[in-house]
Write a protein that holds these residues in place. Structure first.
Motif, PDB file in Angstrom:
ATOM      1  N   VAL A  65      -6.441   4.988   5.852  1.00 55.74           N
ATOM      2  CA  VAL A  65      -7.513   4.161   5.281  1.00 55.74           C
ATOM      3  C   VAL A  65      -8.824   4.926   5.133  1.00 55.74           C
ATOM      4  O   VAL A  65      -9.812   4.366   4.648  1.00 55.74           O
ATOM      5  N   LYS A  66      -8.855   6.184   5.565  1.00 58.94           N
ATOM      6  CA  LYS A  66     -10.041   7.040   5.497  1.00 58.94           C
ATOM      7  C   LYS A  66     -11.157   6.490   6.400  1.00 58.94           C
ATOM      8  O   LYS A  66     -10.995   5.494   7.095  1.00 58.94           O
ATOM      9  N   GLU A  67     -12.305   7.186   6.355  1.00 60.45           N
ATOM     10  CA  GLU A  67     -13.394   6.839   7.278  1.00 60.45           C
ATOM     11  C   GLU A  67     -13.897   5.421   7.064  1.00 60.45           C
ATOM     12  O   GLU A  67     -14.200   5.018   5.951  1.00 60.45           O
ATOM     13  N   ARG A  68     -13.942   4.652   8.174  1.00 63.23           N
ATOM     14  CA  ARG A  68     -14.416   3.270   8.199  1.00 63.23           C
ATOM     15  C   ARG A  68     -13.593   2.346   7.295  1.00 63.23           C
ATOM     16  O   ARG A  68     -14.034   1.259   6.936  1.00 63.23           O
ATOM     17  N   GLY A  69     -12.389   2.794   6.900  1.00 60.79           N
ATOM     18  CA  GLY A  69     -11.509   1.950   6.107  1.00 60.79           C
ATOM     19  C   GLY A  69     -11.970   1.744   4.680  1.00 60.79           C
ATOM     20  O   GLY A  69     -11.732   0.678   4.086  1.00 60.79           O
ATOM     21  N   VAL A  70     -12.602   2.769   4.086  1.00 62.45           N
ATOM     22  CA  VAL A  70     -13.174   2.611   2.746  1.00 62.45           C
ATOM     23  C   VAL A  70     -12.113   2.405   1.667  1.00 62.45           C
ATOM     24  O   VAL A  70     -12.425   1.933   0.568  1.00 62.45           O
ATOM     25  N   MET A  71     -10.866   2.748   1.961  1.00 58.25           N
ATOM     26  CA  MET A  71      -9.807   2.587   0.967  1.00 58.25           C
ATOM     27  C   MET A  71      -9.314   1.138   0.869  1.00 58.25           C
ATOM     28  O   MET A  71      -8.498   0.820   0.016  1.00 58.25           O
ATOM     29  N   LEU A  72      -9.815   0.273   1.739  1.00 59.54           N
ATOM     30  CA  LEU A  72      -9.405  -1.134   1.742  1.00 59.54           C
ATOM     31  C   LEU A  72     -10.590  -2.030   1.413  1.00 59.54           C
ATOM     32  O   LEU A  72     -11.742  -1.671   1.644  1.00 59.54           O
ATOM     33  N   SER A  73     -10.289  -3.214   0.876  1.00 60.55           N
ATOM     34  CA  SER A  73     -11.339  -4.199   0.623  1.00 60.55           C
ATOM     35  C   SER A  73     -11.755  -4.832   1.948  1.00 60.55           C
ATOM     36  O   SER A  73     -11.075  -4.680   2.976  1.00 60.55           O
ATOM     37  N   SER A  74     -12.864  -5.581   1.934  1.00 62.07           N
ATOM     38  CA  SER A  74     -13.330  -6.219   3.162  1.00 62.07           C
ATOM     39  C   SER A  74     -12.303  -7.220   3.681  1.00 62.07           C
ATOM     40  O   SER A  74     -12.086  -7.342   4.890  1.00 62.07           O
ATOM     41  N   GLY A  75     -11.640  -7.931   2.761  1.00 62.77           N
ATOM     42  CA  GLY A  75     -10.607  -8.878   3.167  1.00 62.77           C
ATOM     43  C   GLY A  75      -9.410  -8.196   3.791  1.00 62.77           C
ATOM     44  O   GLY A  75      -8.846  -8.665   4.791  1.00 62.77           O
ATOM     45  N   GLN A  76      -9.011  -7.064   3.219  1.00 63.40           N
ATOM     46  CA  GLN A  76      -7.877  -6.314   3.763  1.00 63.40           C
ATOM     47  C   GLN A  76      -8.199  -5.750   5.138  1.00 63.40           C
ATOM     48  O   GLN A  76      -7.362  -5.750   6.036  1.00 63.40           O
ATOM     49  N   ARG A  77      -9.428  -5.263   5.306  1.00 62.55           N
ATOM     50  CA  ARG A  77      -9.840  -4.768   6.628  1.00 62.55           C
ATOM     51  C   ARG A  77      -9.812  -5.896   7.656  1.00 62.55           C
ATOM     52  O   ARG A  77      -9.414  -5.699   8.804  1.00 62.55           O
ATOM     53  N   GLN A  78     -10.226  -7.079   7.218  1.00 58.19           N
ATOM     54  CA  GLN A  78     -10.206  -8.229   8.120  1.00 58.19           C
ATOM     55  C   GLN A  78      -8.794  -8.579   8.552  1.00 58.19           C
ATOM     56  O   GLN A  78      -8.528  -8.869   9.722  1.00 58.19           O
ATOM     57  N   LEU A  79      -7.848  -8.485   7.620  1.00 58.09           N
ATOM     58  CA  LEU A  79      -6.451  -8.767   7.948  1.00 58.09           C
ATOM     59  C   LEU A  79      -5.908  -7.768   8.964  1.00 58.09           C
ATOM     60  O   LEU A  79      -5.164  -8.144   9.883  1.00 58.09           O
ATOM     61  N   LEU A 109       0.836  -1.197   0.000  1.00 55.16           N
ATOM     62  CA  LEU A 109       0.000   0.000   0.000  1.00 55.16           C
ATOM     63  C   LEU A 109       0.876   1.254   0.000  1.00 55.16           C
ATOM     64  O   LEU A 109       1.998   1.227   0.502  1.00 55.16           O
ATOM     65  N   PRO A 110       0.399   2.366  -0.553  1.00 53.57           N
ATOM     66  CA  PRO A 110       1.163   3.629  -0.501  1.00 53.57           C
ATOM     67  C   PRO A 110       1.445   4.010   0.964  1.00 53.57           C
ATOM     68  O   PRO A 110       0.541   3.987   1.792  1.00 53.57           O
ATOM     69  N   ASN A 111       2.698   4.299   1.266  1.00 48.63           N
ATOM     70  CA  ASN A 111       3.129   4.676   2.618  1.00 48.63           C
ATOM     71  C   ASN A 111       3.059   3.531   3.623  1.00 48.63           C
ATOM     72  O   ASN A 111       3.262   3.742   4.823  1.00 48.63           O
ATOM     73  N   GLY A 112       2.773   2.322   3.160  1.00 49.62           N
ATOM     74  CA  GLY A 112       2.831   1.154   4.028  1.00 49.62           C
ATOM     75  C   GLY A 112       1.998   1.297   5.289  1.00 49.62           C
ATOM     76  O   GLY A 112       0.786   1.513   5.226  1.00 49.62           O
TER      77      GLY A 112
END
Length: 589
Positions: free
Chosen positions: A476-490, A468-471
């Motif tokens: 991830v912005k509000e409620r983690g919208v910049m990530l997929s559901s799987g990425q949020r789970q990780l 991901l940019p900046n590691g």
């Protein structure tokens, strides 16, 4: 509120609660009152000095002694400006400081509420209480209470000076006061009702907008834009009508007050002029001073009515805030034992629980989990699986029975120490509008970035984060919208793992993630559950088969327990049927 309270100028009981927050700043409070008193005295003294200058110098056309009057007037104006500056600043400072303390106490109080309170409360309304209503409370001190006191004191001092200077002219002025006072009282009464209506509609508006913005994806998916637009227009219209009532009351009252002041000045000029010319019972200085003082008497009445609106809005807001502060919806945190580390033995003994009275969700649960073992809980929706998680963390208290960890009732432990030893990964992952690192550590300074990186490598998700940019510093912005559901789970797995919990609870949800994320989640699950007491609400066959024990729940009861192979051997068994319906296709695939 009762009708009696509605008609009170000031709810004294509520005001006493507010004053408790002023006590730490009583010195500032006293100095503001001193400034108010000095402003009232200086304001009333100026017309008297002018009257002396006119009668002793201007009327007699004498220059001797005129300059001291001018210099004294200048000094008084300068002092009035200084005290006005101090008054406005420190009244505002006091209001904002008191509100800061109340807001901190409110937020701290809300942090300890049971989950049931949040389930039954609108997020928009709670936000209104913590933000908008707080500003109205600040206005009580900055623009309401002290301003009213200053105006009342000014009226008292000016009235006294009027009577002392010329009682005949004072009578003319005082004859008009009852009309204005009556109008002011009616104005205050109706404005309070109007402002209560406005505050209710503001809460409704905040709640509606917050929910619709949060659920915008659902609205668009089901093409509900027009319907929600119409609902918003209705709520917005009610909000507008509430405010228009206040505008209507203002448009009636202020012209009446202004007209009364003008009529009074006219009568004083007429009667005082006649006395000056004919009867000589009033001097030219008296007449000038009275014309100057009449606005000083009537203007505070208008201002009191206006500031009383502010005070009423503040008191309505304070009443709403204190209702939340006085809500007793906390878990009983009377335990004294500080849990430092659990071996991980868990026992549910005849546990009964219901979210709603007389509607039991758990019906006498008996469950034992050995230290370091992993159990999988399966069952249909509503069987009570997630309730097990809620009760173990004491988000809710059970009605009867007991829950033990290492043979100690969890009610005997402090809430903080209990929850610090239990990590939970929920199906619905919540991420804050912050960096990945802060979402993992939740701003816990005791967890370093290097520890997070090491943990991420251990469960196999370091490479994903670094992609991901900046590691780790990727926002991830509000409620983690910049990530997929799987990425949020990780991310949620890593959040649990870095705390090194004694007990791990997983609401494993991989049904909506891609195969790559699913594999990473499965690997992470294997890693973090190893040699650790783990409870998994299982959605995948792979996880279920690896569990040391499977607990099958139905309608709030445990109907079967055993390993995967043991349960499949039970003819007409609940698990066997569930396996054939839900899991067999997965195994074949």
């Amino acid at each position: 509120m009762t009708d009696k309270k509605q008609n009170q100028l000031l709810d004294t009981k509520l005001f006493k609660k507010l004053i408790q927050f002023v006590k730490p700043y009583k010195l500032v409070f006293v100095w503001v009152l001193v400034a108010v008193i000095l402003l009232a005295l200086l304001g009333a003294a100026r017309p008297y000095i002018l009257q002396q200058a006119i009668d002793n110098n201007i009327a007699k056309k004498e220059l001797d002694g005129f300059l001291p009057y001018i210099l004294l007037m200048g000094a008084m104006l300068f002092a009035e400006v200084i005290f006005q500056l101090l008054f406005i600043y420190y009244a505002g400072w006091l209001g904002q400081t008191v509100v800061k303390d109340i807001r901190i106490k409110l937020f701290d109080h809300m942090l300890s509420f049971k989950m049931k309170y949040f389930n039954n409360s609108s997020v928009g309304v709670l936000i209104t209480r913590a933000v908008t209503d707080m500003e109205r409370i600040a206005d009580i001190f900055g623009e309401g209470l002290f301003m009213i006191f200053r105006d009342l004191l000014t009226m008292l001092v000016v009235s006294s000076v009027m009577v002392w200077m010329n009682w005949e002219l004072s009578i003319i002025v005082f004859l008009m006061l009852p009309l204005v006072l009556y109008a002011t009282r009616l104005f205050q009464k109706y404005m309070k009702k109007a402002f209560e209506e406005v505050r209710t509609e503001v809460s409704n508006l905040n709640s509606f907008v917050q929910e619709r913005v949060t659920g915008m994806k659902i609205l668009q998916l089901f093409t509900r834009e027009n319907t929600e637009y119409r609902k918003f227009k209705e709520i917005n219209e009610r909000h507008k009508q509430g405010w228009l009532k206040t505008v209507w009351y203002n448009s009636i009252f202020f012209p009446i007050a202004e007209l009364s002041s003008s009529i009074t000045i006219g009568l004083v000029a007429w009667y005082g002029g006649l006395n000056t010319v004919i009867g000589q019972t009033a001097s030219l200085g008296d007449l000038t001073a009275f014309i100057m003082m009449i606005p000083m008497l009537f203007r505070p009445l208008r201002q009191i009515a206006d500031k009383f609106n502010t005070l009423q809005m503040g008191m309505v807001a304070a009443n709403r805030v204190f209702k939340v502060l006085e809500t007793t919806s906390q878990i009983d945190d009377t335990g004294t034992m500080v849990a430092s580390h659990f071996k991980g033995h868990i026992a549910f003994q005849d546990v009964h629980f219901s979210y709603v009275p007389d509607e039991e969700v758990l019906k006498g649960i008996n469950l034992e989990i050995e230290p370091g073992k992993t159990i999988a809980i399966v069952g249909a929706t509503g069987a009570g699986k997630s309730t097990i998680i809620n009760l173990l963390n004491r988000f809710y208290d059970i009605q009867s029975g007991s829950i033990l960890i290492d043979n100690t009732n969890i009610k005997d432990m402090t809430l903080k120490s209990l929850r610090s030893q239990i990590a939970v990964v929920l199906q619905d992952v919540f991420l804050f509008a912050d960096t990945i690192l802060n979402n993992i550590t939740l701003n816990d300074k005791s967890i370093s970035e290097s520890e997070v990186i090491q943990a991420a490598k251990a469960i196999g998700i370091h490479d994903f984060i670094m992609s991901l940019p900046n590691g780790y510093h990727y926002n991830v912005k509000e409620r983690g919208v910049m990530l997929s559901s799987g990425q949020r789970q990780l991310i949620s797995f890593l959040r649990a793992y870095v705390t090194n919990p004694s007990i791990l609870v997983l609401d494993e949800a991989t049904s909506s993630v891609d195969s790559h994320s699913e594999q990473l989640i499965q690997n992470a699950t294997d890693k973090i559950t190893k040699d650790r007491t783990s409870i998994i609400i299982a959605h995948r066959l792979a996880t279920i088969k690896k569990a040391d024990k499977i607990v099958v729940m139905d309608a709030g009861q445990i109907v079967e327990e055993g390993s995967h192979d043991e349960l499949l051997k039970k003819q007409e068994g609940y698990y066997k049927n569930l396996y054939e319906v839900q899991f067999l296709k997965e195994e074949v695939a």
